[in-house]
Design an enzyme around this catalytic site. Structure first.
Site, PDB file in Angstrom:
ATOM      1  N   TYR A 297      -1.583 -39.157 -18.954  1.00 38.51           N
ATOM      2  CA  TYR A 297      -0.688 -38.013 -19.161  1.00 38.51           C
ATOM      3  C   TYR A 297      -1.460 -36.689 -19.232  1.00 38.51           C
ATOM      4  O   TYR A 297      -0.950 -35.700 -19.779  1.00 38.51           O
ATOM      5  CB  TYR A 297       0.135 -38.222 -20.428  1.00 38.51           C
ATOM      6  CG  TYR A 297       1.320 -39.159 -20.227  1.00 38.51           C
ATOM      7  CD1 TYR A 297       2.341 -38.841 -19.329  1.00 38.51           C
ATOM      8  CD2 TYR A 297       1.431 -40.346 -20.941  1.00 38.51           C
ATOM      9  CE1 TYR A 297       3.431 -39.679 -19.143  1.00 38.51           C
ATOM     10  CE2 TYR A 297       2.520 -41.195 -20.762  1.00 38.51           C
ATOM     11  CZ  TYR A 297       3.514 -40.849 -19.866  1.00 38.51           C
ATOM     12  OH  TYR A 297       4.599 -41.673 -19.686  1.00 38.51           O
TER      13      TYR A 297
ATOM     14  N   THR B  65      14.959 -37.528 -17.670  1.00 36.81           N
ATOM     15  CA  THR B  65      13.947 -37.762 -18.710  1.00 36.81           C
ATOM     16  C   THR B  65      14.574 -37.849 -20.099  1.00 36.81           C
ATOM     17  O   THR B  65      14.250 -38.742 -20.885  1.00 36.81           O
ATOM     18  CB  THR B  65      12.915 -36.604 -18.701  1.00 36.81           C
ATOM     19  OG1 THR B  65      12.358 -36.515 -17.388  1.00 36.81           O
ATOM     20  CG2 THR B  65      11.809 -36.828 -19.714  1.00 36.81           C
TER      21      THR B  65
ATOM     22  N   ASN C 102      11.765 -43.141 -23.998  1.00 35.81           N
ATOM     23  CA  ASN C 102      12.790 -43.167 -22.946  1.00 35.81           C
ATOM     24  C   ASN C 102      12.628 -44.345 -21.983  1.00 35.81           C
ATOM     25  O   ASN C 102      13.059 -44.286 -20.837  1.00 35.81           O
ATOM     26  CB  ASN C 102      12.860 -41.813 -22.214  1.00 35.81           C
ATOM     27  CG  ASN C 102      11.592 -41.485 -21.464  1.00 35.81           C
ATOM     28  OD1 ASN C 102      10.598 -42.203 -21.556  1.00 35.81           O
ATOM     29  ND2 ASN C 102      11.610 -40.411 -20.697  1.00 35.81           N
TER      30      ASN C 102
ATOM     31  N   HIS D 232       8.804 -44.938 -17.240  1.00 38.41           N
ATOM     32  CA  HIS D 232       8.174 -43.808 -16.542  1.00 38.41           C
ATOM     33  C   HIS D 232       8.214 -44.118 -15.051  1.00 38.41           C
ATOM     34  O   HIS D 232       8.072 -45.270 -14.656  1.00 38.41           O
ATOM     35  CB  HIS D 232       6.711 -43.641 -16.978  1.00 38.41           C
ATOM     36  CG  HIS D 232       5.935 -42.752 -16.056  1.00 38.41           C
ATOM     37  ND1 HIS D 232       5.973 -41.383 -16.147  1.00 38.41           N
ATOM     38  CD2 HIS D 232       5.144 -43.036 -14.982  1.00 38.41           C
ATOM     39  CE1 HIS D 232       5.229 -40.860 -15.175  1.00 38.41           C
ATOM     40  NE2 HIS D 232       4.708 -41.849 -14.463  1.00 38.41           N
TER      41      HIS D 232
ATOM     42  N   PHE E  28       4.334 -31.832 -27.020  1.00 43.80           N
ATOM     43  CA  PHE E  28       4.641 -33.238 -27.285  1.00 43.80           C
ATOM     44  C   PHE E  28       3.519 -34.202 -26.905  1.00 43.80           C
ATOM     45  O   PHE E  28       3.660 -35.415 -27.039  1.00 43.80           O
ATOM     46  CB  PHE E  28       5.946 -33.640 -26.573  1.00 43.80           C
ATOM     47  CG  PHE E  28       5.942 -33.438 -25.077  1.00 43.80           C
ATOM     48  CD1 PHE E  28       5.343 -34.344 -24.216  1.00 43.80           C
ATOM     49  CD2 PHE E  28       6.567 -32.327 -24.521  1.00 43.80           C
ATOM     50  CE1 PHE E  28       5.359 -34.171 -22.846  1.00 43.80           C
ATOM     51  CE2 PHE E  28       6.586 -32.128 -23.140  1.00 43.80           C
ATOM     52  CZ  PHE E  28       5.969 -33.058 -22.301  1.00 43.80           C
TER      53      PHE E  28
ATOM     54  N   GLU F  20      -1.278 -42.480  -9.557  1.00 45.00           N
ATOM     55  CA  GLU F  20      -0.887 -43.303 -10.710  1.00 45.00           C
ATOM     56  C   GLU F  20      -1.031 -44.799 -10.413  1.00 45.00           C
ATOM     57  O   GLU F  20      -1.393 -45.575 -11.305  1.00 45.00           O
ATOM     58  CB  GLU F  20       0.546 -42.960 -11.121  1.00 45.00           C
ATOM     59  CG  GLU F  20       0.658 -41.543 -11.684  1.00 45.00           C
ATOM     60  CD  GLU F  20       2.050 -41.176 -12.178  1.00 45.00           C
ATOM     61  OE1 GLU F  20       2.199 -40.060 -12.703  1.00 45.00           O
ATOM     62  OE2 GLU F  20       2.978 -42.002 -12.050  1.00 45.00           O
TER      63      GLU F  20
ATOM     64  N   ARG G 282      13.520 -42.898  -9.375  1.00 52.16           N
ATOM     65  CA  ARG G 282      13.925 -41.829 -10.304  1.00 52.16           C
ATOM     66  C   ARG G 282      15.445 -41.806 -10.498  1.00 52.16           C
ATOM     67  O   ARG G 282      15.947 -41.530 -11.586  1.00 52.16           O
ATOM     68  CB  ARG G 282      13.390 -40.484  -9.819  1.00 52.16           C
ATOM     69  CG  ARG G 282      11.860 -40.466  -9.861  1.00 52.16           C
ATOM     70  CD  ARG G 282      11.265 -39.174  -9.362  1.00 52.16           C
ATOM     71  NE  ARG G 282      11.509 -38.063 -10.252  1.00 52.16           N
ATOM     72  CZ  ARG G 282      10.881 -37.868 -11.409  1.00 52.16           C
ATOM     73  NH1 ARG G 282       9.991 -38.740 -11.838  1.00 52.16           N
ATOM     74  NH2 ARG G 282      11.143 -36.811 -12.137  1.00 52.16           N
TER      75      ARG G 282
ATOM     76  N   ARG H 299      17.835 -45.015 -18.454  1.00 52.22           N
ATOM     77  CA  ARG H 299      17.634 -44.183 -19.650  1.00 52.22           C
ATOM     78  C   ARG H 299      18.941 -43.947 -20.397  1.00 52.22           C
ATOM     79  O   ARG H 299      18.959 -43.907 -21.628  1.00 52.22           O
ATOM     80  CB  ARG H 299      16.947 -42.886 -19.255  1.00 52.22           C
ATOM     81  CG  ARG H 299      15.439 -43.111 -18.985  1.00 52.22           C
ATOM     82  CD  ARG H 299      14.837 -41.942 -18.301  1.00 52.22           C
ATOM     83  NE  ARG H 299      13.374 -41.981 -18.262  1.00 52.22           N
ATOM     84  CZ  ARG H 299      12.647 -41.228 -17.449  1.00 52.22           C
ATOM     85  NH1 ARG H 299      13.237 -40.392 -16.602  1.00 52.22           N
ATOM     86  NH2 ARG H 299      11.334 -41.303 -17.464  1.00 52.22           N
TER      87      ARG H 299
ATOM     88  N   LYS I 216       8.035 -48.795 -21.055  1.00 47.07           N
ATOM     89  CA  LYS I 216       7.352 -48.219 -22.217  1.00 47.07           C
ATOM     90  C   LYS I 216       7.507 -49.091 -23.476  1.00 47.07           C
ATOM     91  O   LYS I 216       8.347 -50.001 -23.515  1.00 47.07           O
ATOM     92  CB  LYS I 216       7.911 -46.811 -22.457  1.00 47.07           C
ATOM     93  CG  LYS I 216       7.624 -45.847 -21.295  1.00 47.07           C
ATOM     94  CD  LYS I 216       8.037 -44.426 -21.648  1.00 47.07           C
ATOM     95  CE  LYS I 216       7.724 -43.467 -20.515  1.00 47.07           C
ATOM     96  NZ  LYS I 216       8.010 -42.061 -20.898  1.00 47.07           N
TER      97      LYS I 216
HETATM   98  P1  CMP Z   1       7.606 -39.475 -18.507  1.00 50.78           P
HETATM   99  O1  CMP Z   1       8.405 -39.545 -17.262  1.00 50.78           O
HETATM  100  O2  CMP Z   1       6.816 -40.673 -18.882  1.00 50.78           O
HETATM  101  O3  CMP Z   1       6.615 -38.213 -18.427  1.00 50.78           O
HETATM  102  C1  CMP Z   1       6.173 -37.506 -19.568  1.00 50.78           C
HETATM  103  C2  CMP Z   1       6.836 -37.965 -20.813  1.00 50.78           C
HETATM  104  O4  CMP Z   1       6.747 -37.098 -21.924  1.00 50.78           O
HETATM  105  C3  CMP Z   1       8.326 -38.075 -20.570  1.00 50.78           C
HETATM  106  O5  CMP Z   1       8.597 -39.157 -19.711  1.00 50.78           O
HETATM  107  C4  CMP Z   1       8.854 -38.207 -21.990  1.00 50.78           C
HETATM  108  O6  CMP Z   1       8.903 -39.536 -22.437  1.00 50.78           O
HETATM  109  C5  CMP Z   1       7.790 -37.496 -22.819  1.00 50.78           C
HETATM  110  N1  CMP Z   1       8.330 -36.349 -23.531  1.00 50.78           N
HETATM  111  C6  CMP Z   1       8.357 -36.230 -24.869  1.00 50.78           C
HETATM  112  N2  CMP Z   1       8.921 -35.079 -25.227  1.00 50.78           N
HETATM  113  C7  CMP Z   1       9.254 -34.435 -24.093  1.00 50.78           C
HETATM  114  C8  CMP Z   1       9.883 -33.185 -23.817  1.00 50.78           C
HETATM  115  N3  CMP Z   1      10.270 -32.348 -24.784  1.00 50.78           N
HETATM  116  N4  CMP Z   1      10.081 -32.855 -22.512  1.00 50.78           N
HETATM  117  C9  CMP Z   1       9.674 -33.686 -21.516  1.00 50.78           C
HETATM  118  N5  CMP Z   1       9.080 -34.886 -21.727  1.00 50.78           N
HETATM  119  C10 CMP Z   1       8.887 -35.254 -23.004  1.00 50.78           C
END
Ligand code: CMP
Length: 140
Positions: free
Chosen positions: A51, A93, A114, A117, A59, A128, A87, A104, A11
């Protein structure tokens, strides 16, 4: 366990801090092969489409702003149980909940920024991967 493919994205917070190589080493050192890789600037339309599953979440807008704030590196990984392994290497996350030694935990700035992905299932991995790559772009 079956050989799988999964989609990874480094990212903008990580490309901004020049962490691409360090992050790739975590994946490669843990047995995943990078079989396709492309650095790109996501458009707003692409970020919203990628997304789309989160479009009702609070968010969503901030996430799309963040994902278009700088370059990303889209990647396909291949390996035994690649979806789960990816993962595990990424960690939770929210970096506050991520295990020691995960990407992370070590690199993420926040739940939004973070660093990486990863697809959450083989079914979503196929969707994806097709979002970023043609089959001919992937060389195992
Ligand atoms: P990712 O695995 O890319 O999938 C969705 C993304 O939303 C997640 O990682 C986070 O970077 C982002 N995100 C931002 N805020 C939140 C939240 N409150 N809960 C979960 N994902 C979040």
């Amino acid at each position: 366990m079956a050989v799988e493919r999964t989609l990874s994205i480094i990212k903008p917070d990580a490309t901004r801090r020049n962490l691409t190589g360090k992050i790739n080493a975590r994946f490669e050192d843990n047995g995943l092969r990078i079989v396709a890789q492309r650095r790109l600037q996501l458009t707003r339309v692409q970020a919203e489409a990628f997304y789309g599953v989160h479009k009702e979440r609070s968010f969503f807008n901030d996430l799309c702003d963040f994902m278009t704030s700088g370059p990303v590196v889209a990647q396909v990984f291949e390996g035994e149980g690649a979806v789960a392994k990816n993962r595990e290497i990424m960690g939770a996350t929210n970096p506050a909940n991520a295990d020691e030694g995960t990407i992370r935990k070590d690199f993420a700035e926040s739940v939004e920024a973070n660093s990486v992905h990863g697809s959450d299932s083989p079914e979503n991995a196929a969707i994806e991967i097709a979002f970023f790559f043609a089959e001919t772009d992937i060389v195992g």
